[in-house]
Enzyme design. Sequence first.
Site, short mmCIF file in Angstrom:
data_model
loop_
_atom_site.label_atom_id
_atom_site.label_comp_id
_atom_site.label_asym_id
_atom_site.label_seq_id
_atom_site.Cartn_x
_atom_site.Cartn_y
_atom_site.Cartn_z
N ASP A 148 0.82 -1.22 0.00
CA ASP A 148 0.00 0.00 0.00
C ASP A 148 0.85 1.27 0.00
OD1 ASP A 148 0.87 -0.45 2.59
OD2 ASP A 148 -1.03 0.04 3.55
N ASP A 189 7.32 4.22 2.74
CA ASP A 189 7.61 5.37 3.59
C ASP A 189 9.13 5.44 3.71
OD1 ASP A 189 7.64 7.20 5.69
OD2 ASP A 189 5.98 6.30 6.75
#
Length: 180
Positions: A99, A102
Amino acid sequence: MTPRPGRVLISETELRARIAELGAEIGRDHAGEVPVLVGVLQGAFLFMADLIRAVPMDVTTDFIGVASYSVGTRSSGQVRLTSDLSMPIEGRRVVIVEDIVDTGLTLTYLKRTLEARHPATLRVCVLVDKIERRKVEVALDYVGFTIPNVFVVGYGFDHQGLYRNLPHVAALETDGPDPV
Ligand code: PRP
């Protein structure tokens, strides 16, 4: 004030359109093969469900779970497997479906772990790239959206376990009144 989902960053319509493009790209890159799409739990489950329906060919699916070791409330940057694949991937054409990227630590760990199992190819498809936060370089093959460094919820993204079921991606915001 309790943080709540606020401004919509990626609408349902935008998600649908971009995921259709990603599915088509994955289809083109794996023509004549049956790739295995590996969803990363938990956050990628909605993206995975929509993406596989956008890939215009036979695919197989599997899931893998990872978590970061925490030191107090902060992630230590060390990643561990919480749930493994259900089948071998040796010789298979694998696409990791994630998803968000980061810091890049989770994907780096996943790529290293899956490469060690000798897939024929290993590619990465991420819905959202928060590139400003990167700590380690990691190559991405398919990227849905690049977003600024804001905390996002919805469409699989959670805050303390909530909001994964929103149909769009929103910013988590603290201004505004609490719901009554
Ligand atoms: C999120 C996301 C990635 C990871 C990315 O998982 O799903 O797996 O963080 O971060 P990194 O690039 O800094 O490693 P999270 O820990 O929120 O778990 P979840 O998917 O179960 O919500």
